[in-house]
Design a protein around this motif. Structure first.
Motif, PDB file in Angstrom:
ATOM      1  N   GLN A   1      50.259 -31.850  61.301  1.00 59.87           N
ATOM      2  CA  GLN A   1      51.266 -30.986  61.167  1.00 59.87           C
ATOM      3  C   GLN A   1      51.678 -30.857  62.644  1.00 59.87           C
ATOM      4  OE1 GLN A   1      48.005 -30.262  60.972  1.00 59.87           O
ATOM      5  NE2 GLN A   1      47.892 -29.043  62.753  1.00 59.87           N
ATOM      6  N   GLY A   2      53.161 -30.550  62.865  1.00 58.19           N
ATOM      7  CA  GLY A   2      53.436 -30.686  64.138  1.00 58.19           C
ATOM      8  C   GLY A   2      53.449 -29.234  64.958  1.00 58.19           C
ATOM      9  N   ARG A   3      53.823 -29.118  66.091  1.00 60.05           N
ATOM     10  CA  ARG A   3      53.553 -27.999  66.977  1.00 60.05           C
ATOM     11  C   ARG A   3      54.355 -26.894  66.509  1.00 60.05           C
ATOM     12  NH1 ARG A   3      56.516 -26.416  71.251  1.00 60.05           N
ATOM     13  NH2 ARG A   3      54.527 -26.250  72.503  1.00 60.05           N
ATOM     14  N   SER A   4      55.651 -27.044  66.034  1.00 62.89           N
ATOM     15  CA  SER A   4      56.415 -26.221  65.433  1.00 62.89           C
ATOM     16  C   SER A   4      56.239 -26.054  63.688  1.00 62.89           C
ATOM     17  CB  SER A   4      57.922 -26.535  65.556  1.00 62.89           C
ATOM     18  OG  SER A   4      58.210 -27.750  65.137  1.00 62.89           O
ATOM     19  N   SER A   5      55.225 -26.506  63.259  1.00 66.99           N
ATOM     20  CA  SER A   5      54.948 -26.719  61.763  1.00 66.99           C
ATOM     21  C   SER A   5      54.694 -25.196  61.120  1.00 66.99           C
ATOM     22  CB  SER A   5      54.055 -27.733  61.343  1.00 66.99           C
ATOM     23  OG  SER A   5      54.544 -28.880  61.596  1.00 66.99           O
ATOM     24  N   PHE A   6      54.394 -24.204  62.183  1.00 65.22           N
ATOM     25  CA  PHE A   6      54.382 -22.798  61.491  1.00 65.22           C
ATOM     26  C   PHE A   6      55.400 -22.410  60.734  1.00 65.22           C
ATOM     27  CE2 PHE A   6      53.792 -18.292  61.264  1.00 65.22           C
ATOM     28  CZ  PHE A   6      52.666 -18.148  60.573  1.00 65.22           C
ATOM     29  N   PHE A   7      56.686 -23.159  60.679  1.00 63.25           N
ATOM     30  CA  PHE A   7      57.675 -22.652  60.293  1.00 63.25           C
ATOM     31  C   PHE A   7      57.585 -22.772  58.862  1.00 63.25           C
ATOM     32  CE2 PHE A   7      59.169 -27.176  59.831  1.00 63.25           C
ATOM     33  CZ  PHE A   7      59.944 -27.148  58.797  1.00 63.25           C
ATOM     34  N   VAL A   8      56.694 -23.880  58.251  1.00 65.00           N
ATOM     35  CA  VAL A   8      56.504 -24.078  56.902  1.00 65.00           C
ATOM     36  C   VAL A   8      55.820 -22.692  56.275  1.00 65.00           C
ATOM     37  CG1 VAL A   8      55.258 -25.542  55.239  1.00 65.00           C
ATOM     38  CG2 VAL A   8      56.248 -26.473  57.474  1.00 65.00           C
ATOM     39  N   THR A   9      54.730 -22.530  56.960  1.00 64.42           N
ATOM     40  CA  THR A   9      53.816 -21.013  56.497  1.00 64.42           C
ATOM     41  C   THR A   9      54.890 -20.010  56.686  1.00 64.42           C
ATOM     42  OG1 THR A   9      51.701 -22.258  57.288  1.00 64.42           O
ATOM     43  CG2 THR A   9      52.080 -19.588  56.807  1.00 64.42           C
ATOM     44  N   LEU A  10      55.489 -19.850  57.737  1.00 63.15           N
ATOM     45  CA  LEU A  10      56.434 -18.572  57.725  1.00 63.15           C
ATOM     46  C   LEU A  10      57.647 -18.612  56.575  1.00 63.15           C
ATOM     47  CD1 LEU A  10      57.652 -16.676  59.831  1.00 63.15           C
ATOM     48  CD2 LEU A  10      59.257 -18.188  60.577  1.00 63.15           C
ATOM     49  N   ASN A  11      57.970 -19.747  56.060  1.00 61.57           N
ATOM     50  CA  ASN A  11      58.999 -19.629  54.985  1.00 61.57           C
ATOM     51  C   ASN A  11      58.294 -19.790  53.462  1.00 61.57           C
ATOM     52  OD1 ASN A  11      61.954 -20.156  55.736  1.00 61.57           O
ATOM     53  ND2 ASN A  11      60.884 -21.185  57.308  1.00 61.57           N
ATOM     54  N   GLY A  12      56.839 -19.624  53.449  1.00 61.77           N
ATOM     55  CA  GLY A  12      56.266 -19.346  52.260  1.00 61.77           C
ATOM     56  C   GLY A  12      55.523 -20.347  51.787  1.00 61.77           C
ATOM     57  N   TYR A  13      55.471 -21.424  52.298  1.00 62.28           N
ATOM     58  CA  TYR A  13      54.292 -22.622  52.020  1.00 62.28           C
ATOM     59  C   TYR A  13      53.264 -22.703  52.902  1.00 62.28           C
ATOM     60  CZ  TYR A  13      59.237 -23.189  50.287  1.00 62.28           C
ATOM     61  OH  TYR A  13      60.392 -22.821  49.868  1.00 62.28           O
ATOM     62  N   ASN A  14      52.349 -21.848  52.764  1.00 59.80           N
ATOM     63  CA  ASN A  14      51.112 -21.721  53.630  1.00 59.80           C
ATOM     64  C   ASN A  14      50.392 -23.366  53.802  1.00 59.80           C
ATOM     65  OD1 ASN A  14      48.210 -21.409  54.477  1.00 59.80           O
ATOM     66  ND2 ASN A  14      48.904 -19.302  54.821  1.00 59.80           N
ATOM     67  N   LEU A  15      50.528 -23.495  55.065  1.00 49.09           N
ATOM     68  CA  LEU A  15      49.858 -25.009  55.240  1.00 49.09           C
ATOM     69  C   LEU A  15      48.433 -25.186  54.758  1.00 49.09           C
ATOM     70  CD1 LEU A  15      51.708 -25.839  58.485  1.00 49.09           C
ATOM     71  CD2 LEU A  15      51.877 -27.274  56.380  1.00 49.09           C
ATOM     72  N   ALA A  16      47.753 -24.249  55.079  1.00 51.26           N
ATOM     73  CA  ALA A  16      46.037 -24.260  54.827  1.00 51.26           C
ATOM     74  C   ALA A  16      45.636 -24.159  53.340  1.00 51.26           C
ATOM     75  CB  ALA A  16      45.927 -22.983  55.545  1.00 51.26           C
ATOM     76  N   LYS A  17      46.731 -23.422  52.579  1.00 54.32           N
ATOM     77  CA  LYS A  17      46.401 -23.201  51.069  1.00 54.32           C
ATOM     78  C   LYS A  17      46.497 -24.739  50.471  1.00 54.32           C
ATOM     79  CE  LYS A  17      47.888 -20.613  47.155  1.00 54.32           C
ATOM     80  NZ  LYS A  17      47.501 -21.586  46.222  1.00 54.32           N
ATOM     81  N   TYR A  18      47.335 -25.614  51.002  1.00 50.75           N
ATOM     82  CA  TYR A  18      47.282 -27.062  50.420  1.00 50.75           C
ATOM     83  C   TYR A  18      46.076 -27.646  50.555  1.00 50.75           C
ATOM     84  CZ  TYR A  18      52.121 -26.141  49.538  1.00 50.75           C
ATOM     85  OH  TYR A  18      53.287 -25.471  48.804  1.00 50.75           O
ATOM     86  N   VAL A  19      45.215 -27.634  51.679  1.00 58.77           N
ATOM     87  CA  VAL A  19      44.250 -28.545  51.754  1.00 58.77           C
ATOM     88  C   VAL A  19      43.062 -27.722  51.055  1.00 58.77           C
ATOM     89  CG1 VAL A  19      43.317 -27.422  54.058  1.00 58.77           C
ATOM     90  CG2 VAL A  19      42.859 -29.624  53.520  1.00 58.77           C
ATOM     91  N   ILE A  20      43.144 -26.469  51.065  1.00 59.27           N
ATOM     92  CA  ILE A  20      42.229 -25.692  50.282  1.00 59.27           C
ATOM     93  C   ILE A  20      42.172 -26.017  48.865  1.00 59.27           C
ATOM     94  CG2 ILE A  20      41.213 -23.409  49.461  1.00 59.27           C
ATOM     95  CD1 ILE A  20      42.367 -22.461  52.354  1.00 59.27           C
ATOM     96  N   ASP A  21      43.278 -25.958  48.340  1.00 54.33           N
ATOM     97  CA  ASP A  21      43.566 -26.150  46.923  1.00 54.33           C
ATOM     98  C   ASP A  21      43.163 -27.689  46.580  1.00 54.33           C
ATOM     99  OD1 ASP A  21      44.182 -23.703  46.524  1.00 54.33           O
ATOM    100  OD2 ASP A  21      46.541 -24.121  46.244  1.00 54.33           O
ATOM    101  N   ASP A  22      43.350 -28.573  47.423  1.00 54.23           N
ATOM    102  CA  ASP A  22      43.123 -29.994  47.267  1.00 54.23           C
ATOM    103  C   ASP A  22      41.687 -30.343  47.351  1.00 54.23           C
ATOM    104  OD1 ASP A  22      43.444 -32.792  46.867  1.00 54.23           O
ATOM    105  OD2 ASP A  22      44.288 -32.917  48.980  1.00 54.23           O
ATOM    106  N   TYR A  23      40.944 -29.656  48.304  1.00 51.75           N
ATOM    107  CA  TYR A  23      39.700 -30.063  48.505  1.00 51.75           C
ATOM    108  C   TYR A  23      38.329 -29.064  48.018  1.00 51.75           C
ATOM    109  CZ  TYR A  23      41.442 -34.246  50.906  1.00 51.75           C
ATOM    110  OH  TYR A  23      41.766 -35.338  51.205  1.00 51.75           O
ATOM    111  N   VAL A  24      38.754 -27.798  48.020  1.00 52.52           N
ATOM    112  CA  VAL A  24      37.833 -26.619  47.798  1.00 52.52           C
ATOM    113  C   VAL A  24      37.899 -26.245  46.234  1.00 52.52           C
ATOM    114  CG1 VAL A  24      36.982 -24.532  48.537  1.00 52.52           C
ATOM    115  CG2 VAL A  24      37.894 -25.947  50.307  1.00 52.52           C
TER     116      VAL A  24
END
Length: 423
Positions: free
Chosen positions: A306-329
């Motif tokens: 993810q890029g240094r400004s990629s929190f804009f993704v989480t800010l807009n409702g697509y939590n970056l952490a949730k994808y890796v959790i749902d994938d591997y956990v």
């Protein structure tokens, strides 16, 4: 996702910069638990924080210290009951994880491609070769080598000025220092071109340089696209951002400081096909620029994180952490449909990495800025580092000072490094 429904896992971040803070915040919004990070040096965005603990190790950003330290860390998690997810916050750490992926995967979940593919994608020269192979548009390019400079041969510029010049090896570039060094150069004459090439190679850079045509247009012609690709090589999330302003500081040129969410299904389809065709895994971050001449997006690079400004993704409702959790956990991501972000304008949030007044003063006047200003009027905006759940007195002062310094940086560098190209 409330706290009671969050599965048990342990994230470990490598880095202490704004990337690390943004990702820690994404995890914290799901779990309300602080995240552990390891890094070589302390950096302002993660200091005095309640949501990320940074353990510092001198020399950690390079081998052999990296892998020796990681072996010690791995011993702590031997027979750990919860999955432990290892995530890189920078290009160097991503490369080191991929390099030692086989060993590290014995203890950690490492959502990264294999080392050989990572090296091909990380190096801009080979990335453009891959773009040609998969029919992805990119700027016209010429490769400048160290041998060309040493022998003073073929140092001609086949494009009209201004032209762009940048290192092919972004990891090696981190260790190169000289007065006037920039993340990327915009060059306006042959004399300037020869001078910059000389400084680069005289100060120890050994890899190739990328010389490119300059795609016309100001910062608002840029786009940034973030993706998550699951362990089965299926794209599960694409989120497009429309930068309206970049940092003009020489060492930070190309770093976005204002991003408007945007939706473009045609572009999403193009990038999804590419990522799935190359059997990618993990996070990807693309930088590109819209070319008014042929109405195409020209790819500049891919970051395998993810890029240094990629929190804009989480800010807009697509939590970056949730994808890796749902994938591997939880293993629930495979059954989920691909998310094509930002289709609903009613949910859009403006991301800022500078004070509001700096954005208002320096962003070019156009229709996109008007949209951003309306979001500001509606209080639909946010930053990565100003998080109300993590604003103790010392942190608030430090983050305020960090943002305040942008006043001087824009005043000093904007006209020199940005303004002259957009008149």
């Amino acid at each position: 996702m409330d706290n009671q429904k969050v599965p048990q896992f342990t994230p470990i971040l490598l880095g202490s910069d704004i990337n690390a803070y943004g990702f820690a915040r994404s995890f914290y919004e799901l779990t309300h638990q602080p995240v552990q990070a390891y890094a070589e040096m302390p950096l302002a965005p993660t200091k005095y924080s309640r949501i990320i603990n940074v353990s510092l190790h001198d020399g950690f950003a390079e081998d052999p210290t990296f892998i020796e330290t990681m072996r010690s860390i791995a011993q702590k998690y031997t027979n750990h009951p919860e999955p432990v997810i290892l995530l890189a916050m920078g290009d160097g750490y991503a490369e080191l994880i991929a390099k030692h992926k086989e060993e590290l995967s014995q203890t950690f979940i490492c959502p990264y491609v294999d080392y050989e593919l990572l090296r091909r994608l990380n190096n801009k020269e080979s990335f453009y070769q891959i773009c040609n192979e998969y029919h992805l548009p990119h700027p016209q390019t010429k490769i400048i080598t160290r041998k060309m400079y040493q022998e003073q041969t073929n140092l001609t510029v086949p494009f009209d000025y201004p032209v762009a010049l940048k290192p092919a090896n972004s990891v090696e570039w981190l260790d190169i220092h000289f007065e006037g060094r920039k993340k990327a150069f915009t060059i306006h004459s042959q004399a300037e071109f020869l001078d910059i090439v000389g400084k680069i190679y005289d100060h120890g850079y050994k890899s190739d340089l990328i010389l490119q045509e300059f795609i016309p247009g100001d910062d608002s012609h840029m786009r940034v696209l973030n993706a998550y690709v699951d362990q089965n090589h299926h794209v599960k999330m694409l989120c497009l951002g429309h930068p309206l302003l970049e940092d003009p500081t020489p060492a930070s040129i190309g770093n976005y400081v204002a991003i408007l969410p945007e939706y473009d299904q045609k572009l999403y389809d193009l990038i999804q096909k590419f990522l799935e065709d190359i059997e990618f895994t993990g996070f990807a971050n693309f930088d590109m620029k819209y070319d008014d001449r042929d109405h195409e997006f020209k790819l500049f690079e891919i970051n395998l994180r993810q890029g240094r400004s990629s929190f804009f993704v989480t800010l807009n409702g697509y939590n970056l952490a949730k994808y890796v959790i749902d994938d591997y956990v939880t293993g629930t991501l495979e059954a989920q449909s691909t998310v094509y972000g930002n289709k609903n304008k009613a949910q859009h949030q403006l991301w800022l990495g500078v004070p509001v007044h700096v954005f208002k003063k320096y962003a070019l006047e156009n229709q996109y800025k008007e949209v951003a200003l309306e979001l500001l009027r509606q209080d639909r905006y946010g930053t990565t580092v100003f998080f109300k759940g993590d604003l103790g007195f010392k942190r608030f002062l430090l983050m305020s000072y960090m943002f305040y310094r942008y006043r001087g940086r824009f005043k000093r560098y904007f006209e020199e490094n940005k303004g002259q190209d957009f008149k």
